[in-house]
Scaffold this active site. Structure first.
Site, mmCIF file in Angstrom:
data_model
loop_
_atom_site.group_PDB
_atom_site.id
_atom_site.type_symbol
_atom_site.label_atom_id
_atom_site.label_comp_id
_atom_site.label_asym_id
_atom_site.label_seq_id
_atom_site.Cartn_x
_atom_site.Cartn_y
_atom_site.Cartn_z
ATOM 1 N N GLN A 221 -16.741 7.869 2.141
ATOM 2 C CA GLN A 221 -16.062 8.852 1.987
ATOM 3 C C GLN A 221 -16.224 9.456 0.512
ATOM 4 O O GLN A 221 -16.066 10.918 0.300
ATOM 5 C CB GLN A 221 -14.682 8.719 2.370
ATOM 6 N N ASP B 236 -2.239 5.602 -1.037
ATOM 7 C CA ASP B 236 -1.762 5.843 0.379
ATOM 8 C C ASP B 236 -0.442 5.134 0.636
ATOM 9 O O ASP B 236 0.486 5.450 1.154
ATOM 10 C CB ASP B 236 -2.575 4.990 1.171
#
Length: 362
Positions: free
Chosen positions: A209, A250
């Protein structure tokens, strides 16, 4: 509905989905569209980047859940908003409030923003049992996220004013949020202010990513970027070519332990060993007040096929493929938030941040 496909339709007009920010052009990672059929959630299908920029309109909870699981829509902030819209569709289509909540939050377990987004939608829905109130919650999340990203960028640009060569991991920018991003929001703000900035973007396993999304996004917005494989990152830190490391989050526990994309812990260790500051950039919604430390953070594992992607590799090989790791608080120089830079001891600074923001929960 499988995790890798969903029924959303592609929208072909790229320019119509772009919005201006500062000197660059940003993309809309998540956007609610009103319509005669009740509306839809428009996302960028990030599985296709950088080869193809395509938008998809999602019209059911199953579509959004599949998009979240397959990483078509991703980034803690963006999936928080997406989760709210998924909840709205779920109750619209007949699920009870509890059934809808459980169905959506199970899509990805590590990102606490998903839980917060669904909870906000559930709270709004509960007042009048009108699914459109949950849609309003999703739009509010988008608006708040964009503003918080702006403030994170401003705080971070001051904190990292003397850092011109910055390493980042995974994607924390426009594609991961409803605004300019968290860690990358700091980069974009430094650029807009005329500060010198060059980014070292790790490849970032799984799914690359950092290479596919971060390097593409930065280049598109005129930021100098150098790509490197994850295994080279500690060597780059040791070589002295990096001034600071900044990553997203996160989930952050009350003591400051931070879950982020797998490989973050290794960067933090290497940065500490080489005397390089290591920052986390995140909104307060990334902090889980119910998690005392790393032991309370669930870690998502991905399918082995995501790393057995070289030609001829035996697809039956056993794999250990966590999406996230947890960086201990003692390796983190500071947590850059909209309320300022939090510093150790984090239990104290986090409590003060929630007090000054007037929040008891994100």
């Amino acid at each position: 509905m499988s995790d890798s496909t969903f029924a959303g339709q592609t929208a072909v007009n790229d320019a119509a989905n772009n919005v201006g920010h500062g000197d660059g052009v940003t993309l809309r990672s998540v956007r609610w569209l009103d319509g005669n059929d009740g509306g839809s959630l428009r996302i960028i299908d990030q599985r296709l980047l950088p080869g193809s920029l395509e938008y998809r309109d999602l019209n059911t909870a199953d579509d959004i859940i599949a998009a979240i699981r397959s990483l078509a829509v991703r980034g803690a902030n963006s999936i928080g908003a997406a989760g709210a819209f998924a909840y709205a569709f779920a109750v619209r289509d007949g699920l009870s409030a509890d059934e809808a909540f459980n169905k959506v939050v199970e899509a990805r377990p590590t990102a606490v923003a998903l839980i917060h987004g669904v909870q906000q939608a559930a709270d709004e829905y509960g007042a009048n049992a009108d699914w459109r109130d949950a849609v309003s919650a999703g739009n509010s999340i988008i608006e708040k996220d964009a503003e918080e990203c702006r403030r994170i960028g401003e705080v971070g640009s001051v904190e990292l004013a003397d850092a011109s060569h910055i390493m980042t991991h995974c994607n924390t920018g426009i594609l991961a949020t409803a605004g300019i991003g968290t860690a990358l929001g700091v980069i974009y703000t430094k650029q807009a202010q005329g500060q010198e900035v060059h980014v070292y973007s790790t490849e970032t396993r799984p799914l690359r990513q950092g290479l596919r999304l971060t390097a593409w996004e930065l280049h598109r917005n005129g930021v100098d970027v150098t790509a490197l494989v994850d295994g080279a990152a500690p060597a780059a830190l040791h070589a002295g070519i990096v001034d600071a490391v900044i990553v997203g989050a996160d989930r952050i526990a009350r003591n400051g332990d931070t879950a982020n994309k797998i490989g973050t812990y290794g960067l933090a260790v290497a940065a500490h060993e080489n005397g390089i500051p290591f920052y986390v950039a995140a909104p307060l919604s990334a902090i889980d007040l119910d998690a005392a430390d790393a032991r309370d953070i669930p870690i998502e594992f991905r399918a082995g096929g995501e790393i057995l992607d070289a030609p001829g590799v035996d697809q039956s090989l056993p794999t250990w493929n966590p999406s996230f790791d947890v960086t201990p608080a003692e390796l983190i120089t500071g947590i850059i938030t909209p309320e300022g830079v939090l510093r150790a001891p984090y239990e104290t600074s986090i409590a003060k941040a929630f007090g000054s923001s007037g929040q008891t929960r994100p």
